[in-house]
Design a protein around this motif. Structure first.
Motif, short mmCIF file in Angstrom:
data_model
loop_
_atom_site.label_atom_id
_atom_site.label_comp_id
_atom_site.label_asym_id
_atom_site.label_seq_id
_atom_site.Cartn_x
_atom_site.Cartn_y
_atom_site.Cartn_z
N GLU A 55 0.82 -1.21 0.00
CA GLU A 55 0.00 0.00 0.00
C GLU A 55 0.86 1.26 0.00
N SER A 56 1.93 1.27 0.78
CA SER A 56 2.77 2.48 0.86
C SER A 56 3.41 2.79 -0.48
N PHE A 57 3.77 1.75 -1.24
CA PHE A 57 4.35 1.99 -2.56
C PHE A 57 3.33 2.65 -3.48
N ARG A 58 2.08 2.21 -3.42
CA ARG A 58 1.05 2.79 -4.28
C ARG A 58 0.80 4.25 -3.92
N GLN A 59 0.75 4.55 -2.64
CA GLN A 59 0.50 5.92 -2.22
C GLN A 59 1.66 6.84 -2.58
N SER A 60 2.86 6.39 -2.29
CA SER A 60 4.04 7.22 -2.58
C SER A 60 4.25 7.37 -4.08
N THR A 63 2.03 10.14 -5.11
CA THR A 63 2.60 11.42 -4.69
C THR A 63 3.73 11.84 -5.62
N SER A 64 4.64 10.91 -5.93
CA SER A 64 5.76 11.22 -6.82
C SER A 64 5.27 11.59 -8.22
N PHE A 194 10.73 15.73 -15.43
CA PHE A 194 9.96 14.62 -14.86
C PHE A 194 10.88 13.61 -14.18
N VAL A 195 11.93 13.21 -14.87
CA VAL A 195 12.86 12.22 -14.31
C VAL A 195 13.59 12.79 -13.10
N THR A 196 13.99 14.07 -13.18
CA THR A 196 14.69 14.70 -12.06
C THR A 196 13.81 14.76 -10.82
N SER A 197 12.55 15.14 -11.01
CA SER A 197 11.64 15.24 -9.88
C SER A 197 11.30 13.87 -9.31
N PHE A 198 11.03 12.92 -10.18
CA PHE A 198 10.61 11.60 -9.72
C PHE A 198 11.70 10.91 -8.91
N ASN A 199 12.96 11.15 -9.27
CA ASN A 199 14.08 10.49 -8.60
C ASN A 199 14.72 11.36 -7.52
N GLN A 200 14.10 12.49 -7.19
CA GLN A 200 14.68 13.42 -6.22
C GLN A 200 14.67 12.81 -4.82
N VAL A 201 15.85 12.84 -4.17
CA VAL A 201 15.96 12.27 -2.83
C VAL A 201 16.31 13.31 -1.77
N PRO A 202 17.41 14.09 -1.91
CA PRO A 202 17.84 14.95 -0.80
C PRO A 202 16.77 15.93 -0.32
N VAL A 203 16.15 16.66 -1.26
CA VAL A 203 15.14 17.65 -0.86
C VAL A 203 13.91 16.96 -0.30
N LEU A 215 8.14 8.29 -3.62
CA LEU A 215 8.49 6.89 -3.79
C LEU A 215 9.95 6.58 -3.42
N PRO A 216 10.94 7.38 -3.84
CA PRO A 216 12.33 7.07 -3.43
C PRO A 216 12.51 7.08 -1.92
N ILE A 217 11.86 8.01 -1.22
CA ILE A 217 11.98 8.06 0.24
C ILE A 217 11.29 6.86 0.87
N ASP A 218 10.16 6.47 0.31
CA ASP A 218 9.45 5.30 0.81
C ASP A 218 10.27 4.04 0.60
N MET A 219 10.98 3.95 -0.52
CA MET A 219 11.83 2.79 -0.77
C MET A 219 12.99 2.73 0.23
N LEU A 220 13.57 3.89 0.56
CA LEU A 220 14.64 3.92 1.56
C LEU A 220 14.12 3.46 2.92
N GLY A 221 12.95 3.95 3.30
CA GLY A 221 12.37 3.54 4.57
C GLY A 221 12.01 2.06 4.60
N TYR A 222 11.56 1.54 3.47
CA TYR A 222 11.20 0.13 3.39
C TYR A 222 12.44 -0.76 3.57
N MET A 223 13.55 -0.34 2.98
CA MET A 223 14.78 -1.14 3.08
C MET A 223 15.35 -1.15 4.49
#
Length: 259
Positions: A55-60, A63-64, A194-203, A215-223
């Motif tokens: 579910e968290s992947f779908r929501q994030s 958002t992304s 689009f690619v820059t925003s979708f893969n944005q992590v630090p901000v 989604l990238p932040i959710d993936m980090l939290g999942y790992m």
């Protein structure tokens, strides 16, 4: 003879260095094992299927996607007129504006994220989603301005002047002459943004909050909690999605003909 051997060998090593991590991730995503490992332990599609059940992947992902599309469109709406004004007119302070627009590229993302959180989000009480949207728009804006400016530099200004002489207004000439001739640059700016925003992590890391995560932040939290191949499977799907977007742009929009 030595050069004939070294050239293909060097090219092969460079390609292996660039593509090797991607191949490892794709292979690990089809592993039948319960933990992320390479070489993969058997072959299975279960981790690809699991990605769609989290579910968290779908929501994030939603958002992304919203931030990537909305932020890129907002950056283009702001960037196209700015690029046009700086390319066609000698405005006072144009170089300063160009420098200010380029700052999000020069300044590290982690500094931008911390500054936005400390001096914008917390004092003003800005909602997390709105802060993310504004931050992603600001990060994409330099790419929009630079790519569109390059397209405008290759467009002869006398074409626009001819339209004005023939009776078109400045706005009409811009819409009917300028925009169609720089659509390749606009498309390139959209894909890059689009690619820059979708893969944005630090901000996004600093501006994420309860219930609002990209989604990238959710993936980090999942790992941090689970170490299974589902993150590798999701990474592979996102990589193929990016490749598909570029191929569709080339196939249906004739990208290469306008750049």
């Amino acid at each position: 003879m030595t050069r004939n051997i070294l050239a293909p060998l060097t090219l092969g090593l460079v390609l292996l260095f660039l593509i090797g991590p991607f191949i490892i991730i794709v292979a690990a995503s089809f592993s039948a094992g319960e933990t992320l490992a390479f070489p993969p332990q058997g072959f299975s599609f279960k981790w690809i299927a699991k990605v769609f059940t989290v579910e968290s992947f779908r929501q994030s992902f939603g958002t992304s996607l919203f931030l990537a599309i909305g932020g890129t469109m907002a950056a283009l709406i702001l960037g196209i007129p700015a690029a046009y004004a700086m390319s066609r007119y000698r405005l006072p302070g144009a170089e300063t504006v160009r420098f200010m627009v380029s700052l999000p590229i020069v300044v590290p993302g982690i500094v931008v994220g911390l500054a936005l959180l400390r001096y914008f989000v917390i004092p003003a009480g800005v909602p997390i989603l709105l802060a993310l949207f504004l931050a992603h728009t600001a990060l994409i804006l330099p790419y929009a301005v630079r790519v569109v400016s390059a397209s405008l530099a290759n467009l002869r200004s006398d074409m626009e002047e001819a339209a004005v002489i023939l009776g078109a207004s400045r706005i009409g000439a811009f819409v009917r002459v300028v925009l169609p001739n720089i659509r390749g640059g606009i498309l390139a700016a959209f894909i890059l943004g689009f690619v820059t925003s979708f893969n944005q992590v630090p901000v996004s890391l600093f501006l994420s909050g309860p219930g609002v995560r990209t989604l990238p932040i959710d993936m980090l939290g999942y790992m941090e909690i689970v170490f299974d191949p589902s993150v590798a499977a999701l990474s592979s799907l996102l990589a193929f999605l990016s490749i598909g977007i570029v191929l569709l742009a080339e196939r249906f929009l004739g990208f290469s003909r306008y750049v």
